[in-house]
Design a protein around this motif. Structure first.
Motif, PDB file in Angstrom:
ATOM      1  N   SER A  92       0.840  -1.189   0.000  1.00 58.62           N
ATOM      2  CA  SER A  92       0.000   0.000   0.000  1.00 58.62           C
ATOM      3  C   SER A  92       0.879   1.243   0.000  1.00 58.62           C
ATOM      4  CB  SER A  92      -0.946  -0.014   1.209  1.00 58.62           C
ATOM      5  OG  SER A  92      -1.913   1.015   1.095  1.00 58.62           O
ATOM      6  N   LYS A  93       0.300   2.369   0.360  1.00 54.36           N
ATOM      7  CA  LYS A  93       1.023   3.628   0.495  1.00 54.36           C
ATOM      8  C   LYS A  93       0.597   4.299   1.791  1.00 54.36           C
ATOM      9  CE  LYS A  93       2.206   5.027  -4.202  1.00 54.36           C
ATOM     10  NZ  LYS A  93       2.098   6.112  -5.206  1.00 54.36           N
ATOM     11  N   LYS A  94       1.508   5.067   2.366  1.00 52.45           N
ATOM     12  CA  LYS A  94       1.234   5.696   3.655  1.00 52.45           C
ATOM     13  C   LYS A  94       0.003   6.586   3.609  1.00 52.45           C
ATOM     14  CE  LYS A  94       5.931   5.626   5.563  1.00 52.45           C
ATOM     15  NZ  LYS A  94       7.087   6.458   6.008  1.00 52.45           N
ATOM     16  N   GLU A  95      -0.186   7.300   2.489  1.00 49.66           N
ATOM     17  CA  GLU A  95      -1.329   8.205   2.408  1.00 49.66           C
ATOM     18  C   GLU A  95      -2.655   7.452   2.408  1.00 49.66           C
ATOM     19  OE1 GLU A  95       0.647   8.457  -1.785  1.00 49.66           O
ATOM     20  OE2 GLU A  95       1.279   8.130   0.288  1.00 49.66           O
ATOM     21  N   THR A  97      -2.915   4.095   4.025  1.00 52.52           N
ATOM     22  CA  THR A  97      -3.015   3.367   5.295  1.00 52.52           C
ATOM     23  C   THR A  97      -3.295   4.295   6.476  1.00 52.52           C
ATOM     24  OG1 THR A  97      -0.592   3.433   5.535  1.00 52.52           O
ATOM     25  CG2 THR A  97      -1.548   1.471   4.522  1.00 52.52           C
ATOM     26  N   GLN A  98      -2.889   5.555   6.363  1.00 54.86           N
ATOM     27  CA  GLN A  98      -3.118   6.469   7.484  1.00 54.86           C
ATOM     28  C   GLN A  98      -4.600   6.777   7.679  1.00 54.86           C
ATOM     29  OE1 GLN A  98      -0.888   9.977   6.528  1.00 54.86           O
ATOM     30  NE2 GLN A  98      -2.366  10.744   5.022  1.00 54.86           N
ATOM     31  N   ASN A 111       5.164  -0.338   2.302  1.00 53.60           N
ATOM     32  CA  ASN A 111       4.976   0.874   1.523  1.00 53.60           C
ATOM     33  C   ASN A 111       5.571   0.658   0.132  1.00 53.60           C
ATOM     34  OD1 ASN A 111       4.120   3.600   1.249  1.00 53.60           O
ATOM     35  ND2 ASN A 111       6.233   4.275   1.487  1.00 53.60           N
TER      36      ASN A 111
END
Length: 288
Positions: A92-95, A97-98, A111
């Motif tokens: 996934s990407k941090k933007e 998952t956050q 990431n």
């Protein structure tokens, strides 16, 4: 075989088959030391993007099974899919998952990145499965269905032999990633060495944007539900875009006679009606 040809077009970006091979190998080299093995189910929670396609190919390169996760799903449903599938790794990407309570997921979140040292990939001759997709189960819980590699290959041969898919160069993808035909949309052109035109999450919901994609990229093949195609009838540009389509597959819904009459009046494309539950690798019946 065609390293310098365009493999994927997305949001004004183009990558060649050589670039797709290099980027997916780099990601595959990242997955191996993270613990991914042949036949493991790897979750991919990414929007429609080049990264999504790279992640799918990377997963297949190590003989693993991809499970696409729509990040708009509730955390509880995502957690259920991860637990039920025994998936230990999520790309996934941090933007993204956050926006989720990842403590519920009980999986290693990777990431997306291509900075790993390229390593020798494992022999995947014994890999059996391609993907897993969760459908809406009759009990209220989604039901996971595994797709066999051999079954998808068989379906690809059917598309080549029956609808002459090899005759077309540019293939459009507008299906939701949760829809089983998404895998067919993306794998068919890539297996044939053609060009995949990948609509963004925003474009695939907008008939005017779809019309522009078809015209600007000389799309010759597309598949969609009748209701999505019917939206193209409502705008002059999107309606005109159907003139250039050579092969059009409809499915997922029962087309009305009035819909078919209007569609035939707008395009000279060969029109195919297809049906098949996820359990039969998305399509088990197709008729011209």
């Amino acid at each position: 075989k065609v390293p310098n040809d365009t493999a994927v077009v997305f949001d004004g970006q183009r990558i060649t088959y050589k670039e797709l091979d290099e980027k997916s190998t780099a990601l595959a080299s990242f997955l191996i030391p993270s613990g991914a093995q042949t036949d493991d189910i790897i979750g991919i929670m990414l929007p429609r993007s080049l990264e999504l396609i790279i992640s799918i190919i990377a997963t297949l390169k190590i003989g693993a099974v991809y499970m696409l996760i729509n990040d708009t799903l509730p955390d509880e449903r995502i957690a259920y899919m991860i637990k039920n599938s025994n998936s230990k790794i999520i790309i996934s990407k941090k933007e993204l998952t956050q926006n989720h309570n990842i403590s519920l997921f009980n999986a290693k979140i990777l990431n997306f990145g291509l900075d790993s040292q390229v390593m020798e990939l494992p022999n995947i001759d014994n890999a059996k499965h391609l993907s897993v997709i969760y459908t809406s189960g009759s009990t209220g819980n989604p039901k996971g269905v595994l797709t066999k590699i051999s079954s998808m290959i068989n379906l690809m041969y059917s598309y080549i032999n029956y609808i002459h898919a090899n005759d077309y160069d540019n293939f459009l993808s507008t299906c939701n990633i949760s829809f089983d035909m998404f895998s067919v949309e993306i794998l068919l052109p890539l297996i044939l060495g053609k060009t995949l035109i990948l609509a963004s999450d925003e474009e695939q919901k907008d008939p005017i944007a779809i019309g522009h994609l078809i015209i600007e990229n000389n799309v010759q093949y597309m598949l969609a539900t009748p209701s999505k195609i019917e939206l193209l009838f409502l705008n002059k540009t999107s309606k005109k875009s159907l003139e250039g389509i050579k092969s059009l597959q409809i499915g997922g819904e029962n087309p009305s006679q009035s819909f078919l009459r209007e569609l035939v009046s707008l395009t000279n494309a060969e029109i195919y009606n297809a049906y098949g539950p996820t359990e039969t690798t998305s399509c088990c019946y197709i008729k011209k």
